[in-house]
Design an enzyme around this catalytic site. Structure first.
Site, short mmCIF file in Angstrom:
data_model
loop_
_atom_site.label_atom_id
_atom_site.label_comp_id
_atom_site.label_asym_id
_atom_site.label_seq_id
_atom_site.Cartn_x
_atom_site.Cartn_y
_atom_site.Cartn_z
N ASP A 1 26.66 29.55 25.51
CA ASP A 1 25.59 28.60 25.85
C ASP A 1 25.42 28.63 27.37
O ASP A 1 26.16 27.98 28.10
CB ASP A 1 25.99 27.20 25.36
CG ASP A 1 24.94 26.14 25.67
OD1 ASP A 1 23.91 26.48 26.27
OD2 ASP A 1 25.17 24.97 25.32
N ASP B 1 13.46 17.74 18.10
CA ASP B 1 14.76 18.09 18.67
C ASP B 1 15.77 16.99 18.33
O ASP B 1 15.53 16.14 17.48
CB ASP B 1 14.59 18.32 20.18
CG ASP B 1 15.57 19.32 20.75
OD1 ASP B 1 16.76 19.27 20.40
OD2 ASP B 1 15.15 20.18 21.57
N ASP C 1 20.56 25.29 16.58
CA ASP C 1 20.80 25.47 18.01
C ASP C 1 22.30 25.31 18.27
O ASP C 1 23.06 24.94 17.37
CB ASP C 1 19.99 24.43 18.77
CG ASP C 1 19.83 24.76 20.26
OD1 ASP C 1 20.29 25.83 20.69
OD2 ASP C 1 19.24 23.93 20.97
N ARG D 1 19.74 30.25 17.64
CA ARG D 1 19.93 30.71 19.02
C ARG D 1 21.01 31.77 19.09
O ARG D 1 20.88 32.75 19.81
CB ARG D 1 20.27 29.53 19.94
CG ARG D 1 20.26 29.93 21.41
CD ARG D 1 20.34 28.74 22.34
NE ARG D 1 21.65 28.11 22.33
CZ ARG D 1 21.99 27.10 23.14
NH1 ARG D 1 21.11 26.61 24.00
NH2 ARG D 1 23.19 26.58 23.09
N ASP E 1 17.37 29.24 26.75
CA ASP E 1 16.95 28.27 27.77
C ASP E 1 16.40 28.97 29.01
O ASP E 1 17.05 29.04 30.06
CB ASP E 1 18.14 27.38 28.14
CG ASP E 1 18.60 26.53 26.96
OD1 ASP E 1 17.83 26.40 26.00
OD2 ASP E 1 19.72 26.01 27.02
N HIS F 1 7.85 25.21 24.11
CA HIS F 1 8.98 24.30 24.09
C HIS F 1 9.24 23.87 25.53
O HIS F 1 8.92 24.59 26.48
CB HIS F 1 10.21 24.99 23.51
CG HIS F 1 11.39 24.09 23.30
ND1 HIS F 1 11.28 22.78 22.93
CD2 HIS F 1 12.73 24.32 23.42
CE1 HIS F 1 12.49 22.24 22.81
NE2 HIS F 1 13.37 23.16 23.11
#
Length: 922
Positions: A276, A408, A521, A580, A596, A654
């Site tokens: 991440d 979300d 996610d 993701r 991201d 997004h």
């Protein structure tokens, strides 16, 4: 109470650190370099030279399915077992494991769709130095050299690939730690004695092993404040491959880097370790959210692939230069922390052959619902049901189509997934029904970190069933993520996956309906207080450490979620799941996005090579957050991103929680009009997109592809990553520079022609074309010789266009011919597979006649769509146009010809899209 306050303070500190890292972009100190990774540093310290391994040819055994031979490490005398398989479809599999390991080493399950079928291997020559094996045909050979061990794959006199030619094979055997000698327990002493006996059996008789010296990081490793215990000690593996004649290699996503892999000499290798990473840096080999250990090599003569089937942390070194004979050569070295060596060599020879070979191993892209190829509107977060309704209405008021609106993490009850916030979303079914009435859909997020809360049924069921990942001491592993303290389900456990899938049933997921789909996610997995923002490697998945399975975690989460969507409909409806994190084989379960990103021009540019790289390794359903997730885009950047995103497979806007709202109508009427036009272009092309995904599901060919895939002998295409093809027939060069007044697009194909899809202007291939651009420009070209079907009546959603008519765009090549296809089914079920309910037609223009014929006579599907217009580009004016149908009827067709553009327009010919017909130009 004090303990609770302390835990909440820790949580707030962690959340604050997350947001600070967002503001400051990626903190590279949170993530390891190779020098900070003990096994990578240890392996990379080993330099090219003569290998310490030799093949013991006297142990060679050849069966109907494969060959085995033992390999001896001349230094420590440990024996390995080499297995060689000749696979159907021009592939070779190489497996290397310890001959007699102290305990089993991890072998990746579930990624291969079947045990790959083998073909007979035969020995054509053998002496004490080498064995020559036939790989089929007269010229294909595999040469196994004994001392030092080496494999060469030959076509005639040409070496296509060499394995261990630089002597970098390394295999750290599992062992007992030396400082355990003080054991006094009888049982432990007995086990130690058995192990020592076992080790002696591994040493070749009459030879003495060198004493192995422990190095730092072998038995325990610390990164920042995190300790990684290693009860099995060092277990890493390494192997090198040499590719003579190759200068261009691609693949091994995910990295924010160019399409062509760069030389890693003097820097860090490319890293494959799902992490991440907040607002990642560009042009960096750092690991990102997903890992697909597949590398493709390409030159004008051949395309090949390497699939390194290992789910542990992996580093890949790429070194390009000249080989011993002064020809270009690329050397690739794979280093993994644990597991075995299991590599598939895909020998092509054409790009499409490699795609087919890889698809035969890991499967093809799942055929998505047609609506998922349309436009998606998302942000973190739409506030409540009224907000969702207002946004939905805003699209109608501004005449912009969309199909999905997304929610979300804030839609849940305190980050408890499978729930709704009762204050903000008190009537989720009413909200979903309102969308369904407009033939629209919703996606909610379901992450794999589960809030530790005794009143939360998802948590209590997982805990009671023993489905959580365990820590090294055997308790449930817990870490911090969005809900605070969270447990992590063990998705490597098939029983856990089965239970997770059952939670998507309409009776279990309260408030869900058939138009609700799922977003996975944070499934790297993300652990805010873990090493490198992920899980400790010594956590346990049954008998295996997390280090063995790490890169598989997101793959399994998406697998279980997709299965849940299928099961809830009784196996009828196709799922849509966005993930993701991913691994090889993730293409079977849905879509991915590039994570991201930021509202910067560089990130817009980078979305192209990132998705191209994913397509090369089987994952076609890829997109980037339109507008950038972090930061605030200028109106110009936002418009340009919509224009680029409209021509990428997954099309979703997004934005981050802290960014200003950016619905398409908030930037003034001029920019709203530009965004509307980009989105409408996407909708008109949905029949073509759907056809490309149909082919991807059948063949494994990428939907969005680099130019060199279709023009493999054109060197000019090999490094291009600012333009791309959709299928074979559309070439797109998005405008990705600020205040741009022009772009230069390379139009490939000597002797080919390309047509600007907006002006119909014709251009010759094999040239760099300078194109003036304005803010409305999206440079797109249709290949001469192709026929593309569009639906030009754009409505509020793709489902509303189901029965609308088609317009055919017939782009003639230099010989006056063209061909294409049309595919139609219900757009959302599996009936195209189970009941052969679909239409697949061939469209052909030759000898001044355009015809439609059936490519699948044994299938059937009723369609109300018809052909309302045909535009023939590069045409000449006919005297008359007539239509002939299957019943023998003939009728005149109205037409118009524009001599300035050489476009012939046939108006309302009126034939049904699913029947045979011919249009004659006389």
């Amino acid at each position: 109470m004090a303990n609770f306050i302390e835990r909440m303070c820790l949580y707030l500190v962690l959340v604050l650190s997350v947001f600070l890292s967002i503001i400051q972009a990626v903190d590279r100190s949170n993530f390891k370099t190779c020098d900070q990774s003990a096994f990578c540093s240890r392996q990379r310290a080993m330099k090219p030279g003569q290998s310490s391994y030799r093949a013991l040819l006297e142990t060679l055994e050849l069966s109907d399915s494969h060959l085995t031979v033992q390999l001896l490490n001349n230094n420590n005398k440990v024996l390995l077992l080499l297995e060689l398989y000749r696979l159907q479809g021009n592939m070779t599999r190489v497996k290397i494991n310890e001959l007699k390991p102290v305990k089993p080493r991890y072998e990746v399950p579930d990624v291969l769709i079947t045990d790959p079928p083998t073909e007979l291997m035969s020995v054509v020559a053998q002496d004490e130095h080498r064995v020559v094996l036939s790989l089929g045909g007269e010229d294909w050979r595999l040469i196994l050299s004994a001392q030092p061990f080496r494999l060469d794959i030959m076509e005639g006199p040409q070496v296509l690939l060499s394995l261990n030619s630089r002597g970098l094979l390394a295999f750290e055997q599992l062992r007992i730690r030396k400082d355990t000698k003080s054991q006094t327990d009888t049982k432990e002493a007995g086990e130690k004695e058995d192990t020592e006996k076992h080790d002696k059996e591994k040493v070749s008789e009459g030879e003495e092993a060198e004493e192995e010296v422990d190095q730092p990081g072998m038995w325990e490793e610390t990164f920042k404040t995190h300790a990684d215990t290693k009860p099995n000690g060092p277990s890493s593996i390494s192997l090198d491959f040499s590719l003579p004649g190759v200068e261009h290699v691609y693949g091994i996503p995910e990295h924010a880097d160019g399409l062509r892999l760069k030389n890693t000499d003097g820097g860090d290798p490319y890293r494959l370790y799902n992490l991440d990473v907040f607002q990642y840096e560009l042009f960096n080999p750092m690991a990102l959210y997903g890992a697909v250990p597949v590398l493709l090599s390409h030159n004008t003569h051949r395309t090949m692939g390497l699939f390194w089937l290992n789910a542990a942390e992996t580093w890949v070194d790429v070194s390009s230069g000249q080989g011993s004979s002064e020809v270009p050569q690329t050397d690739v070295r794979w280093i993994s922390e644990s597991g075995i060596i299991d590599v598939f060599i895909m020998l092509g020879p054409r790009p499409n052959d490699v795609f087919t070979q890889y698809a035969s191993l890991t499967g093809t892209q799942a055929f998505p619902p047609l609506s998922s190829l349309a436009y998606h509107q998302c942000r973190w977060n739409y506030n409540d049901q009224e907000d969702v309704s207002a946004v939905d209405q805003g699209f109608d008021e501004h005449d912009i189509p969309y199909d999905f609106i997304w929610l979300d993490i804030e839609h849940t009850d305190g980050k408890r997934y499978f729930t709704w916030d009762n204050n903000k979303f008190p009537q989720p079914k009413d909200m979903l029904q309102g969308l369904l009435d407009k033939r629209r859909k919703m996606v909610t997020i379901v992450d794999p970190h589960i809030k530790v809360d005794s009143s939360y049924k998802i948590h209590t069921e997982i805990r009671s069933r023993g489905y959580y990942i365990k820590n090294k001491d055997g308790g449930d592993y817990e870490g911090w993520c969005w809900p605070g303290n969270a447990g992590y389900p063990d998705f490597t456990n098939p029983e856990m996956r089965k239970w997770w899938a059952s939670m998507f049933a309409y009776g279990q997921y309260e408030g869900s309906m058939e138009n609700l789909y799922t977003w996975n996610d944070m499934n790297e997995p993300s652990v805010f207080n873990g090493p490198e923002v992920t899980m400790h490697k010594d956590a346990l998945h049954g008998p295996w450490e997390h280090r063995d399975v790490h890169n598989l975690y997101g793959f399994y989460v998406q697998m279980a979620t997709a299965e849940g969507q299928i099961q809830r409909s009784g196996g009828l409806e196709r799922p849509f799941v966005l993930t993701r994190a991913f691994f090889a084989g993730s293409q079977r379960y849905g879509a991915v996005w590039t994570g991201d990103n930021a509202a910067e021009w560089g990130h817009l540019k980078m979305s192209i090579p990132m998705c191209l790289s994913l397509g090369l390794v089987g994952i076609s359903f890829c997109g980037a957050d339109v507008g950038g997730f972090f930061k605030t885009p200028s109106a110009e950047l936002l418009v340009r991103w919509y224009q680029a995103g409209a021509y990428q497979p997954f099309f979703r806007a997004h934005a981050h929680l802290d960014t200003p709202r950016r619905e398409p109508w908030l930037f003034g009427p001029d920019n709203t009009a530009l965004i509307r036009e980009a989105v409408r272009q996407r909708y008109t092309l949905l029949p073509y997109w759907y056809l490309q995904f149909y082919h991807a599901q059948r063949t494994g060919q990428p939907v969005m592809r680099p130019l060199w895939v279709e023009y493999p002998e054109d060197i000019a295409t090999f490094s291009i990553d600012d333009e791309f093809l959709i299928g074979r027939d559309l070439l797109v060069h998005p405008v990705t520079d600020e205040r741009s007044s022009g772009v230069t697009a390379y139009l490939p194909g000597n002797g080919e022609v390309w047509y600007d899809v907006h002006t119909f202007q014709r251009h010759d291939g094999a040239q760099n074309l300078s194109i003036p651009v304005t803010m409305s420009s999206i440079p797109v070209f249709q290949r001469g010789g192709s026929i593309i079907c569009r639906k030009n009546r754009v409505r509020r959603s793709s489902s509303c266009m189901e029965n609308d008519p088609y317009t055919l765009y017939v782009a003639l090549d230099s010989q006056g011919n063209a061909e294409g296809e049309l595919y139609i089914d219900d757009g959302h079920t599996f009936k195209h597979e189970t009941d052969k309910q679909f239409i697949h037609r061939r469209l052909s223009f030759t000898a001044n006649s355009l015809s439609s014929s059936d490519l699948s006579p044994d299938s059937q599907f009723p369609s109300a769509s018809w052909v309302e217009q045909v535009n023939i580009l590069g045409a000449q004016k006919p005297d008359a146009v007539t239509l002939t149908t299957t019943d023998g009827g003939e009728s005149s067709v109205e037409f118009a010809f524009d001599p300035d553009t050489a476009v012939l327009t046939l108006r309302k010919p009126g034939m049904n899209a699913g029947v045979n017909w011919t249009l004659h130009l006389r």
